[in-house]
Design a protein around this motif. Structure first.
Motif, mmCIF file in Angstrom:
data_model
loop_
_atom_site.group_PDB
_atom_site.id
_atom_site.type_symbol
_atom_site.label_atom_id
_atom_site.label_comp_id
_atom_site.label_asym_id
_atom_site.label_seq_id
_atom_site.Cartn_x
_atom_site.Cartn_y
_atom_site.Cartn_z
ATOM 1 N N LEU A 146 0.960 -1.233 0.037
ATOM 2 C CA LEU A 146 0.038 -0.083 0.002
ATOM 3 C C LEU A 146 0.819 1.121 0.031
ATOM 4 O O LEU A 146 1.999 1.201 0.547
ATOM 5 C CB LEU A 146 -0.755 -0.100 1.295
ATOM 6 N N SER A 147 0.375 2.536 -0.602
ATOM 7 C CA SER A 147 1.097 3.407 -0.658
ATOM 8 C C SER A 147 1.150 4.346 0.707
ATOM 9 O O SER A 147 0.268 3.706 1.458
ATOM 10 C CB SER A 147 0.613 4.382 -1.714
ATOM 11 N N THR A 148 1.917 5.163 1.045
ATOM 12 C CA THR A 148 1.943 5.734 2.385
ATOM 13 C C THR A 148 1.354 6.892 2.546
ATOM 14 O O THR A 148 1.749 7.978 2.889
ATOM 15 C CB THR A 148 3.485 6.182 2.431
ATOM 16 N N ALA A 149 -0.078 6.922 2.011
ATOM 17 C CA ALA A 149 -0.976 8.115 2.555
ATOM 18 C C ALA A 149 -0.941 8.206 3.788
ATOM 19 O O ALA A 149 -0.919 7.040 4.710
ATOM 20 C CB ALA A 149 -2.213 7.774 2.068
ATOM 21 N N SER A 150 -1.348 9.275 4.593
ATOM 22 C CA SER A 150 -1.624 9.507 6.100
ATOM 23 C C SER A 150 -2.534 8.774 6.663
ATOM 24 O O SER A 150 -2.670 8.341 7.739
ATOM 25 C CB SER A 150 -1.743 10.893 6.452
ATOM 26 N N GLY A 151 -3.650 8.385 5.817
ATOM 27 C CA GLY A 151 -4.800 7.525 6.298
ATOM 28 C C GLY A 151 -5.345 6.684 5.056
ATOM 29 O O GLY A 151 -5.463 7.087 4.136
ATOM 30 N N GLN A 152 -5.396 5.403 5.724
ATOM 31 C CA GLN A 152 -6.169 4.309 4.756
ATOM 32 C C GLN A 152 -7.389 4.076 5.444
ATOM 33 O O GLN A 152 -7.887 3.785 6.535
ATOM 34 C CB GLN A 152 -5.203 3.291 4.964
ATOM 35 N N ILE A 153 -8.283 3.796 4.341
ATOM 36 C CA ILE A 153 -9.716 3.378 4.905
ATOM 37 C C ILE A 153 -9.859 1.977 3.922
ATOM 38 O O ILE A 153 -10.045 1.978 2.705
ATOM 39 C CB ILE A 153 -10.927 4.447 4.372
ATOM 40 N N LYS A 163 -8.368 13.757 -1.365
ATOM 41 C CA LYS A 163 -7.186 14.311 -1.864
ATOM 42 C C LYS A 163 -6.532 15.456 -0.805
ATOM 43 O O LYS A 163 -5.482 15.547 -0.472
ATOM 44 C CB LYS A 163 -7.381 14.985 -3.289
ATOM 45 N N THR A 164 -7.588 16.305 -0.567
ATOM 46 C CA THR A 164 -7.169 17.337 0.593
ATOM 47 C C THR A 164 -6.687 16.790 1.775
ATOM 48 O O THR A 164 -5.618 17.409 2.527
ATOM 49 C CB THR A 164 -8.459 18.227 0.835
ATOM 50 N N HIS A 165 -7.074 15.876 2.302
ATOM 51 C CA HIS A 165 -6.736 15.052 3.604
ATOM 52 C C HIS A 165 -5.721 14.015 3.571
ATOM 53 O O HIS A 165 -5.549 13.316 4.572
ATOM 54 C CB HIS A 165 -7.949 14.745 4.500
ATOM 55 N N ASP A 166 -5.223 13.751 2.488
ATOM 56 C CA ASP A 166 -4.330 12.664 2.383
ATOM 57 C C ASP A 166 -4.746 11.339 2.502
ATOM 58 O O ASP A 166 -4.273 10.461 3.585
ATOM 59 C CB ASP A 166 -2.982 13.085 3.099
ATOM 60 N N TYR A 210 -14.338 10.811 11.685
ATOM 61 C CA TYR A 210 -13.364 10.081 12.429
ATOM 62 C C TYR A 210 -11.739 10.647 11.640
ATOM 63 O O TYR A 210 -10.677 10.393 12.071
ATOM 64 C CB TYR A 210 -13.035 8.563 12.044
ATOM 65 N N THR A 211 -11.928 11.116 10.649
ATOM 66 C CA THR A 211 -10.612 11.260 9.872
ATOM 67 C C THR A 211 -10.405 12.884 10.200
ATOM 68 O O THR A 211 -9.102 13.145 10.221
ATOM 69 C CB THR A 211 -10.689 11.192 8.298
ATOM 70 N N VAL A 212 -11.296 13.872 9.955
ATOM 71 C CA VAL A 212 -10.920 15.200 10.059
ATOM 72 C C VAL A 212 -11.742 15.701 11.372
ATOM 73 O O VAL A 212 -11.135 16.653 12.329
ATOM 74 C CB VAL A 212 -11.546 15.842 8.942
ATOM 75 N N GLY A 213 -13.039 15.412 11.667
ATOM 76 C CA GLY A 213 -13.405 15.727 12.803
ATOM 77 C C GLY A 213 -14.308 17.055 12.862
ATOM 78 O O GLY A 213 -14.504 17.612 11.695
ATOM 79 N N GLN A 214 -14.691 17.563 14.050
ATOM 80 C CA GLN A 214 -15.379 18.725 14.117
ATOM 81 C C GLN A 214 -16.764 18.912 12.993
ATOM 82 O O GLN A 214 -16.998 19.854 12.424
ATOM 83 C CB GLN A 214 -14.479 19.952 13.855
ATOM 84 N N GLN A 215 -17.490 17.926 13.070
ATOM 85 C CA GLN A 215 -18.605 17.745 12.423
ATOM 86 C C GLN A 215 -20.005 18.509 13.052
ATOM 87 O O GLN A 215 -20.854 18.209 12.541
ATOM 88 C CB GLN A 215 -19.075 16.422 12.134
ATOM 89 N N ASN A 216 -19.638 19.009 14.420
ATOM 90 C CA ASN A 216 -20.693 19.706 14.961
ATOM 91 C C ASN A 216 -22.086 19.111 15.282
ATOM 92 O O ASN A 216 -23.251 19.471 15.206
ATOM 93 C CB ASN A 216 -21.063 20.884 13.988
ATOM 94 N N HIS A 217 -21.942 17.793 15.864
ATOM 95 C CA HIS A 217 -23.114 16.981 16.232
ATOM 96 C C HIS A 217 -23.661 17.575 17.592
ATOM 97 O O HIS A 217 -22.385 17.772 18.326
ATOM 98 C CB HIS A 217 -22.680 15.463 16.179
ATOM 99 N N GLU A 218 -24.747 17.649 17.981
ATOM 100 C CA GLU A 218 -24.878 17.900 19.334
ATOM 101 C C GLU A 218 -24.860 17.119 20.225
ATOM 102 O O GLU A 218 -24.700 17.346 21.410
ATOM 103 C CB GLU A 218 -26.621 18.544 19.133
ATOM 104 N N ILE A 219 -24.919 15.682 19.992
ATOM 105 C CA ILE A 219 -25.018 14.628 20.865
ATOM 106 C C ILE A 219 -24.060 13.547 20.284
ATOM 107 O O ILE A 219 -24.114 13.197 19.178
ATOM 108 C CB ILE A 219 -26.359 14.160 20.892
#
Length: 210
Positions: free
Chosen positions: A2-9, A27-30, A119-128
């Protein structure tokens, strides 16, 4: 390799990532997606590389598939990454404590996108943040959250809930009172954490939201 991206799904089974409008986001978040229908290859790569997210897209309720998933869940530590099981309506699977999310596809495809971003970037502004056992049909508490149009993030594994809190800050956390979730509850740092029952009314909780 596998290539070395910062995050694999990782995706096992039919690829669902290509159904989401996430090309620019990846692409933006590698981030990269690794897809395979070979469970042994999946296990091998998961041991070598900690993925950001592990997705099992299961089409049939086969005993062999469930046993494989059970074995996989027991072979990893769910505090490392969330495990998501996708399945169509009408197909029953035994729930496993290692699984963080169960989604019906294609009806809940938008939820999958929200989960990936959370899980990857976060800050999705969920209330709960709602940590509870999975139920195929929503119980009273979940029905009321839906009726009141609260934006909530539900998860069924305590370690994974802690992963979510590393990148997201909900207004309140609801934790089903269960021995399975008590250790995670005591590791949570938040001013508004409530033990709840899936069958209870949300009247008391509402005063702390919005």
């Amino acid at each position: 390799m596998l290539s070395t991206a910062s995050g694999q799904i990782f995706v096992y089974g039919e690829n669902v990532i290509n159904q989401l409008a996430l090309d620019n986001f990846f692409k933006t978040h590698d981030l990269q997606e690794f897809h395979t229908s070979n469970i042994y290859k999946l296990l091998q790569y998961a041991r070598e590389i900690n993925p950001k997210i592990m997705i099992f897209n299961l089409k049939e309720s086969k005993t062999s598939t469930q046993e494989t998933l059970k074995h996989f869940g027991e072979s990893i530590n769910p505090e490392n990454y969330p495990i998501i099981v996708l399945r169509p309506d009408g197909i029953d699977f035994h729930t496993l404590p290692e699984v963080a999310h169960y989604l019906h596809i294609p009806q809940e495809i938008n939820k999958l996108e929200d989960i990936i971003k959370s899980y990857t970037v976060g800050q999705q502004n969920h209330e709960i943040l709602f940590l509870h056992h999975y139920s195929a049909k929503p119980e009273l508490l979940q029905k009321q959250l839906n009726t009141e149009n609260y934006r909530y993030f539900e998860v069924h594994n305590g370690e994974t809930a802690l992963l979510y809190l590393q990148k997201n800050t909900p207004q309140a956390i609801l934790v089903e009172y269960s021995p399975q979730f008590i250790p995670a509850r005591h590791q949570m740092v938040h001013p508004r954490i409530f033990y709840v029952d899936n069958k209870q009314d949300i009247t008391e909780i509402k005063k702390f939201l919005r």
